[in-house]
Design an enzyme around this catalytic site. Structure first.
Site, PDB file in Angstrom:
ATOM      1  N   GLU A  91       0.814  -1.213   0.000  1.00 26.46           N
ATOM      2  CA  GLU A  91       0.000   0.000   0.000  1.00 26.46           C
ATOM      3  C   GLU A  91       0.852   1.269   0.000  1.00 26.46           C
ATOM      4  O   GLU A  91       0.466   2.281  -0.595  1.00 26.46           O
ATOM      5  CB  GLU A  91      -0.936   0.000   1.221  1.00 26.46           C
ATOM      6  N   HIS A 144      18.292   5.777 -11.922  1.00 30.04           N
ATOM      7  CA  HIS A 144      17.460   5.754 -10.720  1.00 30.04           C
ATOM      8  C   HIS A 144      16.840   7.116 -10.437  1.00 30.04           C
ATOM      9  O   HIS A 144      16.295   7.339  -9.357  1.00 30.04           O
ATOM     10  CB  HIS A 144      18.265   5.275  -9.518  1.00 30.04           C
ATOM     11  N   CYS A 147      22.671   1.374 -15.260  1.00 29.69           N
ATOM     12  CA  CYS A 147      22.003   0.127 -14.884  1.00 29.69           C
ATOM     13  C   CYS A 147      20.894  -0.130 -15.884  1.00 29.69           C
ATOM     14  O   CYS A 147      20.730   0.622 -16.861  1.00 29.69           O
ATOM     15  CB  CYS A 147      21.466   0.252 -13.453  1.00 29.69           C
ATOM     16  N   SER A 204      17.810  -4.438 -19.489  1.00 24.01           N
ATOM     17  CA  SER A 204      16.360  -4.301 -19.502  1.00 24.01           C
ATOM     18  C   SER A 204      15.946  -2.960 -20.100  1.00 24.01           C
ATOM     19  O   SER A 204      16.659  -1.962 -20.012  1.00 24.01           O
ATOM     20  CB  SER A 204      15.803  -4.422 -18.084  1.00 24.01           C
ATOM     21  N   LYS A 244       3.887   1.753  -1.366  1.00 23.93           N
ATOM     22  CA  LYS A 244       4.387   1.965  -2.728  1.00 23.93           C
ATOM     23  C   LYS A 244       3.316   2.618  -3.597  1.00 23.93           C
ATOM     24  O   LYS A 244       3.587   3.604  -4.309  1.00 23.93           O
ATOM     25  CB  LYS A 244       4.809   0.629  -3.326  1.00 23.93           C
ATOM     26  N   HIS A 255      28.363  -6.693 -15.159  1.00 16.28           N
ATOM     27  CA  HIS A 255      27.846  -5.383 -14.745  1.00 16.28           C
ATOM     28  C   HIS A 255      27.727  -5.338 -13.235  1.00 16.28           C
ATOM     29  O   HIS A 255      27.319  -6.317 -12.597  1.00 16.28           O
ATOM     30  CB  HIS A 255      26.469  -5.127 -15.366  1.00 16.28           C
ATOM     31  N   GLU A 282      28.322  -5.913  -2.572  1.00 15.49           N
ATOM     32  CA  GLU A 282      27.429  -5.812  -1.411  1.00 15.49           C
ATOM     33  C   GLU A 282      27.518  -7.022  -0.497  1.00 15.49           C
ATOM     34  O   GLU A 282      27.230  -6.935   0.693  1.00 15.49           O
ATOM     35  CB  GLU A 282      25.983  -5.612  -1.861  1.00 15.49           C
TER      36      GLU A 282
END
Length: 769
Positions: free
Chosen positions: A23, A707, A739, A446, A25, A654, A618
């Site tokens: 909700e 982003h 990205c 993508s 988002k 990548h 990460e």
């Protein structure tokens, strides 16, 4: 019962924010699109907080966290709380605090956002504070106080949560224009009075305790940094107008920070006792424990989704009872990193579902452990018996032991992990085969995942669309993406991945040993949520996964189309991994499955295969002593995936949104022919880091920050390319976005890529190419 009592209680550091059906988002994206008012957004957010607190209280949590809820990122919330607003965003924040907040997170057409990177070794992204010697901090208690009062008015005992001052400064970076050698930690004495104001404001609003999160203290810290921590908590502890302070550490052992916190004049310390942090138990005993202090003991793994071994945790807790004035039971960290509720996964085998614990189940485990610690094991006898049965079921399952997979993995040789040709020989063969121009242009993989594409996938799952119609729809999208790329002038194309729901989940659904969830959403950043698959058993590839889509796309064009795969380390890092065998063993299984796919792509005509490893950095252990072992198996797994191809097949990889300086040797060890990396927000820093490390292969540092919704101008892309050329020779430099483009809209994508291609053309002309 009061948490100042010596009776063990249950608590949590923080909770998932999104709501059962995301909700939050929907409300935030509705606000950005103008469909939801600011008041409507805040109403939704307040409702989600209220529901979370109610469920925690009903489960038996006696002290709920407040302030951990965020509309975008808790580090950004801290930047607002301490008044460290970048100068370029000040006017927007002053004009409208909510829109200014989102401008810092996402940028605008005229103003760049804050840099984004990974929160320690998780897949959560935070917005990096920008500080300099002229930074002036000012306290802003509004959010913390407001959410505390919400909880108190609902009758809850509440503990506000703030990012601690050490972690905030250690995660910050020098602001643009500031000497890159500037150390934000030098601002500590300037920041502490602001924390004193925040603490005083929370006490006045009714806080009995405040939680200061200091996960940075579990990393290797210098003596100077540990002295700064001692000074910070000496000064904050000496305040008279403050609540009691709980300093929470998590993700690893507290190490040298533990004796500092044991001596500090604070009332509570949070420690992680799971995974690599289990050594905190011996370390705590070695420093004499925490007599007179509250210990919040993280004995339930807050980052993975497997059920807890209740008897093992009870044994740990029993030992801890003698090492602190009070022991409370908690997850190892905030539950932000796990999905909300495993009971919604009705498509899973019921027995397998019993192996899983999401946030609500972990909360139940915590309260069960606290009750067992208070009342004795007889009080939770039924829960212990059920837990033993579920653990035994998992251990004996055929899913977790495939003899064929294990035999293949054991039969490997060192030659399987090395390409037989040296890079210079490969580079000559690849240039002859591909015949690309100077500064070749490409994208990462993508293209926009439109509402139409997402709807088609949902309709297929729901049975409203048959498989043939769905495939036709996806092929139409591939045709459109290939035609656009040819028209735009890109040199190496991609098929756009319209059929892929997620770069890990798509493959996981086609590999044995993985489980997929329907509602297992976890926040990655902002309104970006992912459903990490569950790596439950031994891994194999029953059939090719991407070859037909590659072949279809390549038949549409004379330009090379990249075969696109997700690498083995990222397949682990962005999944919930099994905890019953070493990660290196699991990585080898995944790598062998992917190696088969790479070989099949090459046989289908792929001259370029990209194996993405955005998670390599990460997943780097937080303690330096643990890193060589990790990097050895991680780079070996990548090479095992890619080393079976011919010399003239170009292997790309990548990485994005992480600090790469610490893994330059490992990047070289991957032996990829081309690596593309995020560079736009960090102004090509990574290109200079690679050059400084003597990286010998081809590099594509990003010139388009995907982003952010803003469209970078041709002039910006040209400037970034020139900066890249100051570090990387033109014959080894590629031009690409940071990205993949799945989260962007088509209008901004077309405009941005047109500018990217034009920038490459202009700079190519400058070079005479």
């Amino acid at each position: 019962m009061s948490p100042s009592s010596t009776t063990p209680q249950a608590t949590v550091y923080g909770c998932p924010r999104q709501g059962p059906d995301r909700e939050l988002k929907k409300a935030i994206e509705g606000y950005w699109a103008g469909r939801v008012t600011a008041a409507g957004l805040h109403t939704t957010a307040a409702g989600l907080r209220r529901d979370t607190w109610r469920r925690l209280a009903e489960a038996g949590v006696t002290e709920v966290p407040t302030g951990d809820f965020s509309l975008y990122d808790h580090v950004l919330d801290t930047t607002v709380a301490v008044g460290a607003i970048p100068a370029r965003h000040r006017a927007a924040v002053d004009a409208d605090p909510l829109d200014g907040y989102f401008a810092m997170a996402r940028g605008t057409q005229d103003v760049a956002p804050l840099e984004m990177t990974k929160w320690f070794d998780t897949n959560y992204h935070y917005l990096v504070p920008e500080l300099g010697p002229d930074t002036v901090f000012t306290a802003n208690c509004a959010k913390s106080v407001s959410e505390l009062r919400e909880a108190l008015l609902l009758g809850h005992r509440a503990r506000p949560v703030l990012v601690g001052p050490l972690t905030y400064l250690l995660l910050a970076k020098p602001a643009p224009g500031v000497d890159p050698g500037f150390q934000p930690l030098t601002l500590l004495d300037r920041l502490l009075p602001v924390y004193a104001e925040l603490l005083a404001g929370l006490r006045a609003a009714g806080a009995g305790w405040v939680q200061l999160d200091e996960p940075a203290l579990v990393q290797d810290r210098t003596p100077a940094e540990l002295n700064a921590a001692a000074r910070a908590y000496r000064d904050l502890g000496a305040l008279t107008e403050r609540p009691k302070i709980l300093v929470a550490t998590y993700f690893d052992r507290a190490g040298g920070a533990l004796p500092v916190l044991a001596k500090a004049p604070v009332e509570g310390v949070g420690l992680d006792f799971t995974g690599p942090a289990a050594g905190n138990l011996d370390d705590l005993a070695a420093v004499g424990g925490l007599p007179g202090k509250r210990l919040v003991a993280g004995v339930v793994d807050g980052r993975n989704i497997w059920i807890n071994d209740l008897e093992k945790s009870l044994a740990t807790l029993a030992t801890l009872l003698g090492l602190a004035g009070q022991v409370d039971v908690a997850p190892s960290c905030s539950l932000l990193h796990v999905p909300l509720d495993a009971t919604r996964e009705r498509d899973l085998d019921p027995q397998i579902a019993r192996w899983l614990a999401f946030a609500r189940q972990k909360t139940a485990e915590i309260t069960t452990l606290a009750r067992g610690l208070r009342e004795g094991t007889h009080a939770i006898g039924a829960e212990l018996a059920a837990n033993r049965a579920d653990l035994a079921s998992r251990a004996a399952s055929a899913l977790t032991h495939d003899p064929a997979v294990r035999a293949r993995s054991a039969a490997g040789t060192p030659e399987d992990t090395r390409r037989p040709q040296a890079y210079p020989d490969r580079a000559r063969a690849q240039r002859a085969r591909l015949n690309l121009p100077l500064l070749p242009t490409t994208t990462i993989g993508s293209f926009p995942q439109t509402t139409d594409l997402r709807t088609a996938r949902a309709d297929l799952r729901a049975g409203r669309l048959d498989e043939v119609t769905y495939q036709d729809r996806m092929r139409a999208e591939v045709r459109e993406v290939i035609a656009y790329q040819e028209k735009a002038g890109l040199d190496v194309l991609v098929h756009g991945e319209p059929e892929r729901n997620d770069m890990v989940q798509y493959f996981a659904e086609q590999l044995t040993g993985y489980l997929a969830t329907q509602h297992g959403w976890v926040q990655s950043y902002g309104t970006r949520y992912v459903r990490p698959p569950v790596l439950a058993g031994d891994i194999s590839r029953p059939r090719p996964m991407t070859v037909d889509w590659f072949r279809y796309a390549q038949d549409l064009t004379d330009r090379p189309v990249k075969g696109m795969l997700t690498g083995p380390v990222t397949m682990l890092a962005w999944s919930f991994v099994r905890d019953d065998q070493p990660l290196a063993d699991t990585a080898r299984q995944v790598a062998l499955a992917l190696r088969d796919e790479v070989t099949d792509l090459e046989a289908a005509g792929a001259a370029v295969v990209q194996v993405d490893e955005p998670a390599l950095r990460e997943t780097l252990p937080l303690r330096s002593a643990d890193r060589p072992g990790y990097l050895a198996w991680a780079t070996e797994a990548f090479r095992l995936t890619t080393s079976g191809v011919r010399a003239d097949t170009q292997v790309h990889t990548h990485m994005c949104y992480a600090e790469f300086g610490e893994i330059m040797t490992a990047i070289d060890e991957l032996d990829a022919d081309v690596i593309s990396l995020e560079a736009a927000r960090s102004h090509m820093r990574v290109a200079h880091e690679l050059a400084g490390a003597g990286y010998p292969r081809e590099v594509g540092p990003g010139v388009y920050d995907i982003h952010s919704p803003r469209v970078p101008s041709t002039r910006e892309a040209v400037a970034l390319l020139r900066e890249g050329l100051a570090a990387i020779p033109a014959e080894r430099l590629w031009v690409n976005p940071d990205c993949g483009l799945k989260t962007r809209g088509w209008a901004e994508t077309r405009a941005s890529l047109d500018h990217l291609v034009e920038a490459a053309r202009l700079v190519r002309a400058e070079l005479g190419g």
